[in-house]
Design a protein around this motif. Sequence first.
Motif, PDB file in Angstrom:
ATOM      1  N   GLY A   7       1.185  -1.203   0.116  1.00  0.00           N
ATOM      2  CA  GLY A   7       0.194  -0.220   0.099  1.00  0.00           C
ATOM      3  C   GLY A   7       0.544   1.178  -0.239  1.00  0.00           C
ATOM      4  N   SER A   9       1.893   2.785  -2.248  1.00  0.00           N
ATOM      5  CA  SER A   9       1.396   4.410  -2.968  1.00  0.00           C
ATOM      6  C   SER A   9       0.323   5.513  -2.384  1.00  0.00           C
ATOM      7  CB  SER A   9       0.724   3.673  -4.330  1.00  0.00           C
ATOM      8  OG  SER A   9      -0.621   2.918  -4.278  1.00  0.00           O
ATOM      9  N   GLY A  10       0.065   5.148  -1.382  1.00  0.00           N
ATOM     10  CA  GLY A  10      -0.874   5.247  -0.577  1.00  0.00           C
ATOM     11  C   GLY A  10      -1.425   6.098   0.681  1.00  0.00           C
ATOM     12  N   TYR A  11      -1.883   7.403   0.812  1.00  0.00           N
ATOM     13  CA  TYR A  11      -1.351   8.048   1.613  1.00  0.00           C
ATOM     14  C   TYR A  11      -0.447   7.364   3.161  1.00  0.00           C
ATOM     15  CZ  TYR A  11      -4.046  12.132  -0.734  1.00  0.00           C
ATOM     16  OH  TYR A  11      -4.504  12.869  -1.641  1.00  0.00           O
ATOM     17  N   VAL A  12      -1.359   6.651   3.605  1.00  0.00           N
ATOM     18  CA  VAL A  12      -0.745   5.921   5.009  1.00  0.00           C
ATOM     19  C   VAL A  12       0.411   5.564   4.998  1.00  0.00           C
ATOM     20  CG1 VAL A  12      -1.236   4.319   6.856  1.00  0.00           C
ATOM     21  CG2 VAL A  12      -3.130   5.962   5.873  1.00  0.00           C
ATOM     22  N   SER A  34      -1.209  -2.461  -5.031  1.00  0.00           N
ATOM     23  CA  SER A  34      -1.983  -3.096  -5.735  1.00  0.00           C
ATOM     24  C   SER A  34      -1.762  -4.026  -7.167  1.00  0.00           C
ATOM     25  CB  SER A  34      -3.111  -3.028  -5.710  1.00  0.00           C
ATOM     26  OG  SER A  34      -3.570  -2.542  -6.651  1.00  0.00           O
ATOM     27  N   SER A  37      -2.286  -2.072  -9.920  1.00  0.00           N
ATOM     28  CA  SER A  37      -2.052  -0.576 -10.189  1.00  0.00           C
ATOM     29  C   SER A  37      -1.425   0.365 -11.282  1.00  0.00           C
ATOM     30  CB  SER A  37      -0.841  -0.510  -8.940  1.00  0.00           C
ATOM     31  OG  SER A  37      -0.669   1.220  -8.031  1.00  0.00           O
ATOM     32  N   THR A  81      -3.324  -1.314   3.062  1.00  0.00           N
ATOM     33  CA  THR A  81      -4.274  -1.951   2.493  1.00  0.00           C
ATOM     34  C   THR A  81      -5.615  -1.127   2.408  1.00  0.00           C
ATOM     35  OG1 THR A  81      -4.195  -4.017   3.427  1.00  0.00           O
ATOM     36  CG2 THR A  81      -2.475  -2.912   1.155  1.00  0.00           C
ATOM     37  N   PHE A  85      -8.191  -6.522   2.157  1.00  0.00           N
ATOM     38  CA  PHE A  85      -6.347  -7.469   1.266  1.00  0.00           C
ATOM     39  C   PHE A  85      -6.029  -7.502   2.834  1.00  0.00           C
ATOM     40  CE2 PHE A  85      -2.560  -7.661   0.564  1.00  0.00           C
ATOM     41  CZ  PHE A  85      -2.019  -7.938  -0.214  1.00  0.00           C
ATOM     42  N   SER A 104      -5.447  -1.097   9.013  1.00  0.00           N
ATOM     43  CA  SER A 104      -6.461  -1.100   8.208  1.00  0.00           C
ATOM     44  C   SER A 104      -7.241  -1.801   9.372  1.00  0.00           C
ATOM     45  CB  SER A 104      -6.673  -2.460   6.941  1.00  0.00           C
ATOM     46  OG  SER A 104      -7.340  -3.817   7.329  1.00  0.00           O
ATOM     47  N   SER A 188      -7.820  14.063   4.381  1.00  0.00           N
ATOM     48  CA  SER A 188      -6.924  12.255   4.248  1.00  0.00           C
ATOM     49  C   SER A 188      -6.758  11.431   4.695  1.00  0.00           C
ATOM     50  CB  SER A 188      -5.495  12.876   4.322  1.00  0.00           C
ATOM     51  OG  SER A 188      -5.485  13.531   5.365  1.00  0.00           O
ATOM     52  N   ARG A 192      -6.359   8.205  -0.884  1.00  0.00           N
ATOM     53  CA  ARG A 192      -5.778   9.628  -1.891  1.00  0.00           C
ATOM     54  C   ARG A 192      -6.494   9.020  -3.345  1.00  0.00           C
ATOM     55  NH1 ARG A 192      -1.126   7.805  -5.471  1.00  0.00           N
ATOM     56  NH2 ARG A 192       0.068   9.809  -6.274  1.00  0.00           N
ATOM     57  N   ASN A 310      -3.960  12.606  11.804  1.00  0.00           N
ATOM     58  CA  ASN A 310      -4.552  11.077  11.492  1.00  0.00           C
ATOM     59  C   ASN A 310      -3.725  10.420  10.784  1.00  0.00           C
ATOM     60  OD1 ASN A 310      -5.277  13.044   9.394  1.00  0.00           O
ATOM     61  ND2 ASN A 310      -6.155  11.290   7.878  1.00  0.00           N
TER      62      ASN A 310
HETATM   63  N1  LIG Z   1      -5.970   7.655   5.704  1.00  0.00           N
HETATM   64  C1  LIG Z   1      -6.330   7.770   6.755  1.00  0.00           C
HETATM   65  O1  LIG Z   1      -6.346   8.923   7.111  1.00  0.00           O
HETATM   66  C2  LIG Z   1      -6.192   6.609   7.664  1.00  0.00           C
HETATM   67  C3  LIG Z   1      -6.393   5.222   6.709  1.00  0.00           C
HETATM   68  N2  LIG Z   1      -6.317   3.964   7.552  1.00  0.00           N
HETATM   69  C4  LIG Z   1      -6.276   2.674   6.884  1.00  0.00           C
HETATM   70  O2  LIG Z   1      -5.066   2.513   6.219  1.00  0.00           O
HETATM   71  C5  LIG Z   1      -5.167   1.837   5.396  1.00  0.00           C
HETATM   72  C6  LIG Z   1      -4.911   2.523   3.413  1.00  0.00           C
HETATM   73  O3  LIG Z   1      -5.290   3.931   3.428  1.00  0.00           O
HETATM   74  P1  LIG Z   1      -4.925   5.382   2.698  1.00  0.00           P
HETATM   75  O4  LIG Z   1      -3.398   5.189   2.878  1.00  0.00           O
HETATM   76  O5  LIG Z   1      -6.023   6.375   3.234  1.00  0.00           O
HETATM   77  O6  LIG Z   1      -5.879   4.511   1.274  1.00  0.00           O
HETATM   78  P2  LIG Z   1      -5.050   5.084  -0.150  1.00  0.00           P
HETATM   79  O7  LIG Z   1      -6.260   4.967  -1.114  1.00  0.00           O
HETATM   80  O8  LIG Z   1      -4.344   6.330   0.146  1.00  0.00           O
HETATM   81  O9  LIG Z   1      -3.876   3.653  -0.210  1.00  0.00           O
HETATM   82  C7  LIG Z   1      -4.349   2.739  -0.383  1.00  0.00           C
HETATM   83  C8  LIG Z   1      -2.992   1.750  -1.149  1.00  0.00           C
HETATM   84  O10 LIG Z   1      -4.264   0.295  -0.967  1.00  0.00           O
HETATM   85  C9  LIG Z   1      -3.533  -0.094  -1.733  1.00  0.00           C
HETATM   86  N3  LIG Z   1      -3.847  -1.274  -2.977  1.00  0.00           N
HETATM   87  C10 LIG Z   1      -5.937  -0.752  -2.968  1.00  0.00           C
HETATM   88  N4  LIG Z   1      -6.548  -2.071  -3.053  1.00  0.00           N
HETATM   89  C11 LIG Z   1      -5.303  -3.084  -3.431  1.00  0.00           C
HETATM   90  C12 LIG Z   1      -5.007  -4.764  -3.302  1.00  0.00           C
HETATM   91  N5  LIG Z   1      -6.178  -5.692  -3.857  1.00  0.00           N
HETATM   92  N6  LIG Z   1      -3.775  -5.407  -3.270  1.00  0.00           N
HETATM   93  C13 LIG Z   1      -2.712  -4.339  -2.911  1.00  0.00           C
HETATM   94  N7  LIG Z   1      -2.768  -3.126  -2.548  1.00  0.00           N
HETATM   95  C14 LIG Z   1      -3.512  -2.264  -3.072  1.00  0.00           C
HETATM   96  C15 LIG Z   1      -2.527   1.133  -3.334  1.00  0.00           C
HETATM   97  O11 LIG Z   1      -2.725   0.659  -3.885  1.00  0.00           O
HETATM   98  P3  LIG Z   1      -2.884   1.211  -5.392  1.00  0.00           P
HETATM   99  O12 LIG Z   1      -4.025   2.135  -5.156  1.00  0.00           O
HETATM  100  O13 LIG Z   1      -1.525   2.046  -5.856  1.00  0.00           O
HETATM  101  O14 LIG Z   1      -3.384  -0.314  -6.603  1.00  0.00           O
HETATM  102  C16 LIG Z   1      -2.801   2.407  -1.993  1.00  0.00           C
HETATM  103  O15 LIG Z   1      -1.404   2.688  -2.270  1.00  0.00           O
HETATM  104  C17 LIG Z   1      -6.854   1.723   5.055  1.00  0.00           C
HETATM  105  O16 LIG Z   1      -7.056   0.368   5.271  1.00  0.00           O
HETATM  106  C18 LIG Z   1      -7.131   2.636   5.843  1.00  0.00           C
HETATM  107  O17 LIG Z   1      -8.659   2.698   5.935  1.00  0.00           O
HETATM  108  C19 LIG Z   1      -6.561   4.394   8.613  1.00  0.00           C
HETATM  109  C20 LIG Z   1      -5.741   4.910   9.532  1.00  0.00           C
HETATM  110  C21 LIG Z   1      -5.761   6.270   9.189  1.00  0.00           C
END
Ligand SMILES: NC(=O)C1=CN([C@@H]2O[C@H](COP(=O)(O)OP(=O)(O)OC[C@H]3O[C@@H](n4cnc5c(N)ncnc54)[C@H](OP(=O)(O)O)[C@@H]3O)[C@@H](O)[C@H]2O)C=CC1
Length: 349
Positions: A7, A9-12, A34, A37, A81, A85, A104, A188, A192, A310
Amino acid sequence: MKVAVIGASGYVGAELVGLLLQHDKVSISHLVVSENSTSNGSLFSELHARWLGICDVPLQAFSKQWFEAAVDELDAVFFATPHEFSVEWAQAFIEHGVQVFDLSGGFRLKEPADYPTFYGFAHTSLRALAQAQYGLAEWLPENFTDSELVAVPGCYPTASLLSLKPVMTNQLQLADSLIVVNGISGVSGAGRNGSLATSFNEVSLRPYNILKHRHQPEISQEAGAQVIFNPHLAPFKRGLLATVTLTLNANVTAEMVDQAFVNAYQDQPLVRIKKQCPQIDDVAHTPFADIFWQYDESKQVLVVTTAIDNLLKGAASQAVQCLNAKLGLPLGYSLVGQLTVAQSTGANA
Ligand SMILES: NC(=O)C1=CN([C@@H]2O[C@H](COP(=O)(O)OP(=O)(O)OC[C@H]3O[C@@H](n4cnc5c(N)ncnc54)[C@H](OP(=O)(O)O)[C@@H]3O)[C@@H](O)[C@H]2O)C=CC1
Ligand SMILES: CC(=O)N[C@@H](CCC(=O)OP(=O)(O)O)C(=O)O
């Protein structure tokens, strides 16, 4: 310790990578996204430009083949993620002796029947769920190091429970009285991948998911009492604030309340006891939780406010605190004194 972040590429995930790069007991082996991705093959620093020249490592796509090739070299994996997942893959890593830190909500609720109601899917990894331990860093259970699966708390629950725990563990609350938690999060919190509802021009301060948010059962479970949880979305990028209102027992004095909070947090470097209401700007981009309480002894009403970032205390830096606990290090190791710098990624103010 060799770790992978799934994960990234995502914010966390990005915040977590930044923190792990600063941690001298950790070496990051894989940054994973993912299977399909659009970021597969891109450099981490192309997506998250504040790490340009610091982490120019390509992102790899998760797949069964990736898992089989990588799992035996890993000591730990962090899932940043979607919940589904984590539920699907945690057990497989555990079976290979890999410590799982799940950011998550896939393993936070102890009651499997709550998953269809609050997460919209039936839990399919009950063995892992049974052994998962909740990682509210300042309130870890004694046997925390036994579990191979840490459920890192949600962002709203982190702020809410830091407020509630001193009250509930000291049994100060009037039994069966209403507990109301009002939470406000920056955008956020929604991740993302944008939607119309979280796009800049659309967001205005408003409540959402009243009486049905998935953090309601999580806060209630860990507080040991049912709470009403009112989440609000606000037009700022980072930060979260929770204000908790409770009625206390008739015999509870202001000194008893002060003592409960001071005892809980005076030796915790990442929880700062404030002399006035906390504000988001003071904690954004930091691993701190700022806390303040006001008690009206004549009415027995207590109001506690906690502010956090957060993405950090509500996710990534709390995961690092859990890692530190697992390694027998002080909770604030590599976090205190090395705050992240507000710069250029989409989530940064
Ligand atoms: N944002 C927040 O404030 C908080 C979030 N969380 C939790 O942290 C987790 C991530 O959140 P956040 O960063 O905001 O989300 P984002 O949408 O910003 O990032 C999600 C990440 O998960 C990856 N991903 C998506 N689907 C899959 C998959 N099937 N297999 C592997 N990787 C996958 C994405 O990759 P790509 O898109 O490149 O495919 C991306 O890197 C979530 O479970 C969220 O509930 C927890 C506390 C706070
Ligand atoms: C503003 C916003 O949308 N916030 C998210 C919560 C943040 C998050 O990702 O939830 P976890 O802490 O459970 O992982 C929401 O309400 O669903």
